[in-house]
Structure formats: structure tokens, C-alpha cells
Enzyme design. Structure first.
Site, short mmCIF file in Angstrom:
data_model
loop_
_atom_site.label_atom_id
_atom_site.label_comp_id
_atom_site.label_asym_id
_atom_site.label_seq_id
_atom_site.Cartn_x
_atom_site.Cartn_y
_atom_site.Cartn_z
N ASP A 135 -8.72 -0.99 1.95
CA ASP A 135 -8.78 -0.42 0.59
C ASP A 135 -10.04 -0.87 -0.12
O ASP A 135 -10.77 -0.07 -0.70
CB ASP A 135 -7.57 -0.88 -0.24
CG ASP A 135 -6.33 -0.05 0.04
OD1 ASP A 135 -6.36 0.70 1.03
OD2 ASP A 135 -5.36 -0.15 -0.73
N THR A 192 -3.17 5.02 -3.87
CA THR A 192 -2.10 5.76 -3.21
C THR A 192 -0.77 5.65 -3.95
O THR A 192 0.00 6.59 -3.99
CB THR A 192 -1.91 5.25 -1.77
OG1 THR A 192 -1.90 3.83 -1.80
CG2 THR A 192 -3.04 5.71 -0.90
N THR A 193 -0.53 4.49 -4.55
CA THR A 193 0.69 4.36 -5.34
C THR A 193 0.55 5.19 -6.61
O THR A 193 1.47 5.91 -7.02
CB THR A 193 0.94 2.89 -5.72
OG1 THR A 193 0.75 2.09 -4.57
CG2 THR A 193 2.33 2.69 -6.26
N ASP A 225 0.82 -1.19 0.00
CA ASP A 225 0.00 0.00 0.00
C ASP A 225 0.87 1.26 0.00
O ASP A 225 1.69 1.46 0.90
CB ASP A 225 -0.88 -0.03 1.25
CG ASP A 225 -1.79 1.17 1.30
OD1 ASP A 225 -2.49 1.41 0.30
OD2 ASP A 225 -1.77 1.88 2.31
P1 ADP Z 1 -2.76 1.88 -5.83
O1 ADP Z 1 -2.11 2.00 -4.48
O2 ADP Z 1 -2.50 3.08 -6.68
O3 ADP Z 1 -4.19 1.50 -5.76
P2 ADP Z 1 -2.32 -0.80 -6.78
O4 ADP Z 1 -1.10 -1.58 -6.49
O5 ADP Z 1 -3.58 -1.17 -6.08
O6 ADP Z 1 -1.96 0.71 -6.56
O7 ADP Z 1 -2.55 -0.88 -8.35
C1 ADP Z 1 -3.64 -0.25 -8.96
C2 ADP Z 1 -3.52 -0.34 -10.45
O8 ADP Z 1 -3.55 -1.69 -10.90
C3 ADP Z 1 -4.69 0.37 -11.10
O9 ADP Z 1 -4.23 1.15 -12.16
C4 ADP Z 1 -5.55 -0.79 -11.59
O10 ADP Z 1 -6.31 -0.43 -12.71
C5 ADP Z 1 -4.53 -1.83 -11.91
N1 ADP Z 1 -5.10 -3.18 -11.87
C6 ADP Z 1 -5.68 -3.79 -10.83
N2 ADP Z 1 -6.09 -5.04 -11.17
C7 ADP Z 1 -5.74 -5.22 -12.45
C8 ADP Z 1 -5.88 -6.30 -13.38
N3 ADP Z 1 -6.48 -7.44 -13.03
N4 ADP Z 1 -5.40 -6.13 -14.63
C9 ADP Z 1 -4.79 -4.98 -14.97
N5 ADP Z 1 -4.63 -3.94 -14.16
C10 ADP Z 1 -5.09 -4.03 -12.91
MG MG Z 2 -5.05 -0.28 -5.05
#
Ligand code: ADP
Ligand code: MG
Length: 530
Positions: A394, A97-98, A64
Site C-alpha cells: 500500500d 480500499t476500505t 486491508d
Molecule cells: P483504506 O483501506 O481506505 O486506505 P485505512 O485503514 O488505510 O483504509 O484508513 C485510511 C483513512 O485513515 C484515511 O481516510 C486517512 O486519511 C485516515 N488516516 C490515516 N492516518 C491518519 C491519522 N494519523 N490521523 C487521522 N486520520 C488518518
Molecule cells: Mg490505507
């Protein structure tokens, strides 16, 4: 010669450290890029986790962004701004958040060559703000509403949203299981805004799949005194008395100072104390409550007294749990046992003390106002459960946002690519330098799909080219990175969704942070006062 004679003007205290001008802006940008690099590899379903251990020996494993940023202990003043936006993204929308840190870092990185070439920050800032406004309007345009669907349909859709969030986490392997649990929990609390109505209780040990949802409140059995074993552990439709007072003998004595002239008077004082506590206990019993909870201690005398009358009691219940019991059972926390009327007592269908792993839990289910839910999390190591809790947080936030705003956009970098395309197209219609700036902004947005590819080990250049082509064709607005094959796919059709508010907030916050950092051209550090 005249210039040399001019006295030096000392404005700031000796030892003050200042850095100014272009060099300062560049150095701030570099610091922020370094921070973005630190969280870069955690983005997306194939993102890696970070293990952070502090000087106290605590270790945390997390994916996170906000958690990592908080733990990194960043000291650079400009880079701290990125920590703040990650935190605010976390508290405003709970996810992304990332993303927000990466975007801010990329906006700055793209802007850096311009600053180096002598472009004034303010020009860049103006264009970035315009681009951000255009981007947000575009997201609103592209957002799809999930309003007006039946409850069942809505549940499936919401579960898909939750699953997308969870897919990037440690518990991603069980995302369906947890996603439906999260949706049930969120729907159980209805419109209520208070997040703490969904409790998450962690019980190390067991299997992830042993986690369960209580439609009501559950908390770990509190410390108890002798006599507790004789109390009944299960009630059907009990009345519940919630207190914020101590039911212990010693309390009176310690709260007052008493001077005695005759030792024989001592007995009367002791008697009075006993009378006071018995009086309190009697009143509790008379109220008709079968369960007595208090935020403060319930001592051994009271425990035994209640046990003799088939009443269950628990002292030292945490404030949070007590409030949740109050909200769920419709009771009100009392600060006195005088005049306990029926209205202030709570009730529920079933109360039970149950064994979960090697902990005992007090569980109130079937609560009348129904506005609470508790997820009891099981799993191996402490660090694992802690991360699972953050991940569920989240997911809960996402589902709540989706319920509230009920619009979603395509994830997996699809929306980012689409806005990027739109901004490039728009840039062509404007003349002057701001065309370049908006183009850079558009390019920066591609960091999301690129990073998703990088983290999954795909050829980012290749995938991005395909995506650009698809989006340019005019009918590929929903195409994003296909995390399973390394190609591109319709994210929307594959249910890789994100609530639009996550993206809107991320773009807004990242742009503001970038502009803020660009607008700082001097840092003054006051000397430490010893
Ligand atoms: P954040 O802290 O920004 O939420 P995450 O590590 O949760 O970061 O990653 C979020 C990103 O991953 C988003 O851009 C989301 O659209 C993408 N994402 C999540 N699941 C998938 C998936 N199954 N296929 C492609 N992209 C995905
Ligand atoms: Mg996320």
C-alpha cells in the site's frame, strides 16, 4: 373471467429464481450495507484488524479492505460488486480500499429511504453522478502539488505520505522506519512502471527493525547440490550469465527416445550426453561470467564443474527474480549457451551470499541500471510478515502515485468533510428533488470522519459537529479528525496526507458501484443443471 382463461406464459426454465422491483433493489442495498459493516471497523489508524480463517485452515490477519473482501467469500450477487470495486481500487491506486467500500455502502444506505418512498432509481442515479462529478472537481481544486521541491524536501514529504498509509496498519508503530525505506525503494526504481521491480522478501524471525533495503536484487538461496559449498560466495564486479536452460545430465536422455540394436552402442549414447553437457558448461565458463543463474535446474555435475572454476551458480531461480536480476544488472536471459556475447551478460558492483536470520540470501547490489530495489522484511509470525508485506505494498503504491501525480489532499476525513460542505452548499442552489439527493450524497461522505472517530472510541457526533462548524466557517478546509486527542486538527499541517488520486478514484468507483446496484431491479437465477 377472460383473464383467468389466459394460458400462463412460461419464459424461463422451471426452477429459475427471480426477484424483481423495488423489493429487489432494497434487498441488494441491504446486502451491500452488510458488507460495508464487515470492513467498517478496520478504517483508519485506530482501526481493528480482522482474522480470517478459511476451510483449509489458513489464517490471515489483515486491515486491508481488498484482502478482507477477497477472503470473505461473498456469494450475494450484488454485494460481489463491492468486492470488485475494492479489488480495482487496490490494483489502480493500491490504497483506499476500505474507504471505497464504506462510501459505496453509505451512498446506498442514504438512498434507501428514497427508493422505499417510491423514487425512481434513475433520478437518484442522475443526482449521484452529478454530485460525484462536482466532488471530483472540488478535490482537484483543493489538491496541493508537491512538484518543484528539492529532492531532500520531496523525500520528507513522500515519507509523510507513506507514514499516513502505514499508520493504520499493524506495523504502524515503526511507520517512520518503513516509510523512509519505502521512499528510498520507490525513488531507486525511478520512472519505471513495473511494480515488480520492487521485491519484498519475507524472512520470519528477528525484529521488524532488522528489515533492510537492498539497492538491487535479493532472493533466497535456491536449492543447491553438492559442490556448492566450494563455490565462492562473494564477487566484486562480476559478470552475470542469465539462462533459461537446464544444466543437468539427465535432461537429454529424457527428452528423446532412442532405439538400440546393439548394446555396445549404448556407451556411445552415454558419452554423447556427457559431451553435450560438458560442451554447455564450457561455453558458460568461456563467456567470462562469474555468476550463472538459471530459471531451470543446475544439477550436481554442473555445480561441481563451476565450483572447480571459481564460478557461483544458482538453479531454479524464480521467473520473477530472474527478470529482476536482468533488469537490474542489464543482462538478458539466454535460451542457449551458443554465442554468448558480452552484451548479454549483466554486471553489478558486489554480489554476495549473506545470512539473514536462518536463511541464506543471494544479494546483488550496486546494479548499473539501478532500477530495482528489494525490501527484506523481518518479523515474528508468518501472518505478521504477510500483513506487513501488504501494508508496504500500500505504502509503495501511495508513494509511487504521489511521485507520479504529485498532488495531495488533507486526510483524516478533512477532504470528505470539505466536499460534503461544498455539495450541501451547492444543493441549496438547485430546486426539486435532486436537492435532497445531493444532500444525501453529501451526508454519506461524512461516513469517513465518523468511522475514524468510532474506531478510535471518540464521540463521533461531537467531533463531526465541530468539524462541520469549522468547515462552514470557510477557513477550516483542512480540518479533520485528530486521532491523538479526539478533537479536530489541521490534517494538512499534521502531515496526514493522502494522494488526491486515491480519493478521486474512491469516490468515482464508489459512486459507480452504488449507481450500478441501484439500477438493478431484477435478479434471475438459473437453476443448476445436474
Ligand atoms: P483504506 O483501506 O481506505 O486506505 P485505512 O485503514 O488505510 O483504509 O484508513 C485510511 C483513512 O485513515 C484515511 O481516510 C486517512 O486519511 C485516515 N488516516 C490515516 N492516518 C491518519 C491519522 N494519523 N490521523 C487521522 N486520520 C488518518
Ligand atoms: Mg490505507
Amino acid at each position: 373471467m377472460a383473464a383467468m382463461l389466459q394460458p400462463q406464459i412460461i419464459l424461463l426454465k422451471e426452477g429459475t429464481d427471480t426477484a424483481q422491483g423495488k423489493a429487489q433493489v432494497i434487498s441488494n442495498i441491504n446486502a451491500c450495507t452488510t458488507v460495508a459493516d464487515a470492513v467498517r471497523s478496520t478504517l483508519g489508524p485506530r482501526g481493528m484488524d480482522k482474522l480470517i480463517h478459511d476451510d483449509k485452515g489458513n489464517t490471515t490477519i489483515s486491515n486491508d479492505g481488498a484482502t478482507i473482501m477477497k477472503l470473505l467469500d461473498i456469494v450475494h450477487p450484488a454485494a460481489k460488486i463491492l468486492v470488485d470495486i475494492a479489488k480495482s481500487q487496490d490494483s489502480e491506486v493500491g490504497d483506499g480500499t476500505t474507504t471505497v467500500v464504506l462510501l459505496a455502502g453509505e451512498f446506498l444506505k442514504e438512498g434507501k429511504p428514497f427508493i422505499e418512498d417510491g423514487v425512481h432509481s434513475q433520478n437518484l442515479i442522475r443526482s449521484y453522478r452529478t454530485a460525484s462529478r462536482l466532488a471530483i472537481n472540488k478535490i482537484k481544486e483543493l489538491a496541493v502539488s508537491i512538484e518543484g521541491k528539492s529532492l531532500e524536501e520531496k523525500k520528507t514529504l513522500l515519507a509523510k505520505c507513506a507514514a499516513t498509509t502505514l499508520s493504520s496498519k499493524l506495523i504502524g508503530g515503526e511507520k517512520e522506519f518503513f516509510a523512509s525505506m519505502v521512499v528510498d525503494a520507490v525513488l531507486a526504481i525511478g520512472d519505471d512502471d513495473r511494480l515488480n521491480l520492487i521485491g519484498i522478501k519475507k524472512v520470519p524471525g528477528g525484529n521488524m527493525r532488522d528489515s533492510f533495503l537492498v539497492n538491487g536484487v535479493a532472493f533466497k538461496k535456491t536449492f543447491s547440490y553438492a559442490g556448492f559449498e566450494q563455490q565462492p560466495k562473494k564477487f566484486v564486479k562480476p559478470k552475470i550469465l542469465l539462462l533459461n536452460i537446464e544444466l543437468e545430465l539427465k535432461s537429454e536422455k529424457e527428452n528423446a527416445e532412442i532405439r538400440l540394436s546393439d548394446p555396445s552402442q549404448y556407451q556411445s549414447i552415454v558419452d554423447a550426453e556427457w559431451n553435450i553437457i560438458y560442451d554447455k558448461l564450457d561455453k558458460c565458463v568461456q563467456s567470462g561470467a562469474k555468476i550463472v543463474l538459471s530459471r531451470l535446474a543446475i544439477g550436481d555435475l554442473a555445480t561441481q564443474y563451476f565450483a572447480d572454476r571459481d564460478i557461483f551458480c544458482a538453479g531454479r531461480v524464480t521467473e520473477e527474480d530472474l527478470q529482476r536480476v536482468a533488469a537490474a544488472t542489464g543482462g538478458t536471459v539466454q535460451t542457449s549457451v551458443n554465442n554468448v556475447i558480452d552484451e548479454v551478460l549483466g554486471s553489478c558492483e558486489v554480489f554476495e551470499e549473506r545470512q539473514v536470520g536462518n536463511e541464506r540470501f543471494n544479494i546483488f547490489s550496486g546494479c548499473p541500471s539501478g532500477q530495482t530495489a528489494t525490501i527484506v522484511l523481518r518479523g515474528g509470525a508468518d501472518q505478521f510478515i504477510d500483513e506487513a508485506e501488504r501494508s508496504l505494498h500500500d505504502a509503495i503504491m501511495i508513494v509511487r502515485r504521489a511521485v507520479k501525480n504529485s498532488t495531495v489532499v488533507a486526510g483524516g476525513g478533512a477532504i470528505d468533510m470539505e466536499i460534503s460542505r461544498y455539495l450541501r452548499q451547492h444543493a441549496r442552489t438547485i430546486a426539486g428533488k435532486s436537492q435532497l439527493f445531493i444532500n444525501s450524497y453529501a451526508k454519506a461522505l461524512e461516513v469517513i470522519p465518523r468511522q475514524l472517530c468510532d474506531n478510535a472510541g471518540f464521540d463521533a457526533t461531537d467531533v463531526l459537529n465541530k468539524l462541520r462548524q469549522k468547515h462552514a466557517s470557510g477557513e477550516g478546509a483542512n480540518y479533520g479528525v485528530d486521532i491523538n486527542t479526539g478533537g479536530i486538527a489541521d490534517s494538512f499541517a499534521n502531515f496526514v496526507w493522502e494522494p488526491s488520486v486515491v480519493k478521486i478514484n474512491a469516490i468515482n468507483a464508489a459512486t459507480e458501484a452504488a449507481c450500478l446496484i441501484l439500477s438493478v431491479d431484477e435478479t434471475v437465477k438459473n437453476p443448476k443443471i445436474h
